[in-house]
Scaffold this motif. Structure first.
Motif, PDB file in Angstrom:
ATOM      1  N   LEU A  14     100.517  19.640  16.700  1.00 41.78           N
ATOM      2  CA  LEU A  14     100.129  19.412  15.308  1.00 41.78           C
ATOM      3  C   LEU A  14      98.781  20.056  15.007  1.00 41.78           C
ATOM      4  CD1 LEU A  14     100.705  18.149  12.574  1.00 41.78           C
ATOM      5  CD2 LEU A  14      99.810  15.976  13.455  1.00 41.78           C
ATOM      6  N   LEU A  15      97.842  19.946  15.928  1.00 39.64           N
ATOM      7  CA  LEU A  15      96.558  20.628  15.742  1.00 39.64           C
ATOM      8  C   LEU A  15      96.768  22.125  15.576  1.00 39.64           C
ATOM      9  CD1 LEU A  15      94.359  18.752  18.364  1.00 39.64           C
ATOM     10  CD2 LEU A  15      93.973  18.801  15.894  1.00 39.64           C
ATOM     11  N   ARG A  16      97.565  22.696  16.443  1.00 40.83           N
ATOM     12  CA  ARG A  16      97.806  24.145  16.387  1.00 40.83           C
ATOM     13  C   ARG A  16      98.551  24.543  15.123  1.00 40.83           C
ATOM     14  NH1 ARG A  16      98.852  24.724  22.919  1.00 40.83           N
ATOM     15  NH2 ARG A  16      96.645  25.057  23.423  1.00 40.83           N
ATOM     16  N   GLU A  17      99.477  23.691  14.659  1.00 39.16           N
ATOM     17  CA  GLU A  17     100.174  23.962  13.387  1.00 39.16           C
ATOM     18  C   GLU A  17      99.190  24.005  12.225  1.00 39.16           C
ATOM     19  OE1 GLU A  17     103.177  20.971  12.846  1.00 39.16           O
ATOM     20  OE2 GLU A  17     104.275  21.615  14.640  1.00 39.16           O
ATOM     21  N   ARG A  18      98.122  23.235  12.342  1.00 37.86           N
ATOM     22  CA  ARG A  18      97.096  23.189  11.300  1.00 37.86           C
ATOM     23  C   ARG A  18      96.032  24.269  11.486  1.00 37.86           C
ATOM     24  NH1 ARG A  18      97.899  18.900   7.491  1.00 37.86           N
ATOM     25  NH2 ARG A  18     100.001  18.244   8.051  1.00 37.86           N
ATOM     26  N   GLY A  19      96.268  25.177  12.421  1.00 33.50           N
ATOM     27  CA  GLY A  19      95.350  26.287  12.631  1.00 33.50           C
ATOM     28  C   GLY A  19      94.152  25.956  13.494  1.00 33.50           C
ATOM     29  N   VAL A  20      94.207  24.852  14.208  1.00 33.65           N
ATOM     30  CA  VAL A  20      93.098  24.419  15.060  1.00 33.65           C
ATOM     31  C   VAL A  20      93.465  24.700  16.513  1.00 33.65           C
ATOM     32  CG1 VAL A  20      91.741  22.447  15.842  1.00 33.65           C
ATOM     33  CG2 VAL A  20      92.447  22.603  13.436  1.00 33.65           C
ATOM     34  N   GLU A  21      92.614  25.448  17.186  1.00 36.06           N
ATOM     35  CA  GLU A  21      92.803  25.686  18.624  1.00 36.06           C
ATOM     36  C   GLU A  21      91.723  24.892  19.352  1.00 36.06           C
ATOM     37  OE1 GLU A  21      94.437  26.289  21.936  1.00 36.06           O
ATOM     38  OE2 GLU A  21      95.394  27.129  20.158  1.00 36.06           O
ATOM     39  N   PRO A  22      92.089  23.698  19.802  1.00 35.18           N
ATOM     40  CA  PRO A  22      91.083  22.826  20.403  1.00 35.18           C
ATOM     41  C   PRO A  22      90.756  23.213  21.832  1.00 35.18           C
ATOM     42  CG  PRO A  22      93.217  21.803  20.561  1.00 35.18           C
ATOM     43  CD  PRO A  22      93.411  23.090  19.792  1.00 35.18           C
ATOM     44  N   LYS A  23      89.635  22.698  22.287  1.00 37.76           N
ATOM     45  CA  LYS A  23      89.328  22.729  23.715  1.00 37.76           C
ATOM     46  C   LYS A  23      90.248  21.677  24.336  1.00 37.76           C
ATOM     47  CE  LYS A  23      85.763  21.684  27.097  1.00 37.76           C
ATOM     48  NZ  LYS A  23      84.424  21.139  27.301  1.00 37.76           N
ATOM     49  N   VAL A  24      91.031  22.069  25.309  1.00 38.99           N
ATOM     50  CA  VAL A  24      91.979  21.165  25.948  1.00 38.99           C
ATOM     51  C   VAL A  24      91.416  20.719  27.293  1.00 38.99           C
ATOM     52  CG1 VAL A  24      94.321  20.915  26.862  1.00 38.99           C
ATOM     53  CG2 VAL A  24      93.924  22.292  24.792  1.00 38.99           C
ATOM     54  N   VAL A  25      91.237  19.419  27.442  1.00 40.11           N
ATOM     55  CA  VAL A  25      90.734  18.855  28.686  1.00 40.11           C
ATOM     56  C   VAL A  25      91.871  18.046  29.313  1.00 40.11           C
ATOM     57  CG1 VAL A  25      89.045  17.325  29.763  1.00 40.11           C
ATOM     58  CG2 VAL A  25      88.389  18.718  27.766  1.00 40.11           C
ATOM     59  N   GLU A  26      92.391  18.523  30.411  1.00 35.99           N
ATOM     60  CA  GLU A  26      93.427  17.784  31.131  1.00 35.99           C
ATOM     61  C   GLU A  26      92.723  16.745  31.998  1.00 35.99           C
ATOM     62  OE1 GLU A  26      96.734  19.846  32.905  1.00 35.99           O
ATOM     63  OE2 GLU A  26      96.575  21.462  31.421  1.00 35.99           O
ATOM     64  N   TYR A  27      92.462  15.605  31.378  1.00 33.09           N
ATOM     65  CA  TYR A  27      91.614  14.591  31.995  1.00 33.09           C
ATOM     66  C   TYR A  27      92.191  14.025  33.292  1.00 33.09           C
ATOM     67  CZ  TYR A  27      94.731  11.115  30.046  1.00 33.09           C
ATOM     68  OH  TYR A  27      95.849  10.376  29.747  1.00 33.09           O
ATOM     69  N   VAL A  28      93.503  14.078  33.469  1.00 35.36           N
ATOM     70  CA  VAL A  28      94.076  13.571  34.720  1.00 35.36           C
ATOM     71  C   VAL A  28      93.648  14.468  35.879  1.00 35.36           C
ATOM     72  CG1 VAL A  28      96.222  13.055  35.962  1.00 35.36           C
ATOM     73  CG2 VAL A  28      96.002  12.461  33.549  1.00 35.36           C
ATOM     74  N   LYS A  29      93.483  15.758  35.601  1.00 31.37           N
ATOM     75  CA  LYS A  29      93.039  16.704  36.635  1.00 31.37           C
ATOM     76  C   LYS A  29      91.530  16.659  36.847  1.00 31.37           C
ATOM     77  CE  LYS A  29      96.657  20.187  36.096  1.00 31.37           C
ATOM     78  NZ  LYS A  29      96.929  21.572  35.692  1.00 31.37           N
ATOM     79  N   VAL A  30      90.767  16.636  35.745  1.00 33.98           N
ATOM     80  CA  VAL A  30      89.314  16.737  35.863  1.00 33.98           C
ATOM     81  C   VAL A  30      88.625  15.388  35.995  1.00 33.98           C
ATOM     82  CG1 VAL A  30      89.221  18.943  34.645  1.00 33.98           C
ATOM     83  CG2 VAL A  30      88.885  16.837  33.366  1.00 33.98           C
TER      84      VAL A  30
END
Length: 116
Positions: A21-37
């Motif tokens: 949904l963020l990407r559909e709205r033109g937003v490319e967020p910083k993605v933090v895969e918290y389970v990994k980090v």
């Protein structure tokens, strides 16, 4: 809006749908895969304060060991819950999105729209 962060678990449909949904709205967020980090206690404490939530409010019970660890009992303290979340990141409900407008647990997915 380039200053958006999603604390994301790619194995979670709500997290995947929020990212989409963020990407559909033109937003490319910083993605933090918290389970990994993982998390730190100060990071979680700051997020909870920003969301206006207590650790118990963001504790993932379904599909996690929260109950077995005693974290769902009324006597479990915030410090115990945060320490458990640091030790096992899957105990944090997801996804959490942070934007300049604030931070929220995006369940339901449409909650993210209030942050844009």
């Amino acid at each position: 809006m380039s200053d958006v962060t999603i604390f994301h678990n790619p194995n979670c449909s709500a997290s995947r749908n929020t990212l989409a949904l963020l990407r559909e709205r033109g937003v490319e967020p910083k993605v933090v895969e918290y389970v990994k980090v993982g998390w730190t206690a100060p990071q979680l404490t700051a997020l909870f304060k920003q969301m206006g939530k207590a650790p118990r409010d963001i504790l993932r019970v379904r599909g996690a060991e929260a109950e077995a660890l005693g974290l769902t009992k009324p006597g479990a303290t915030d410090a115990q819950i945060v320490a458990a979340m640091v030790a096992d990141p899957i105990l944090v409900e997801r996804p959490i999105v942070v934007t300049p407008k604030g931070a929220a647990l995006c369940r339901p997915v449409e909650t993210v729209l209030t942050l844009l």
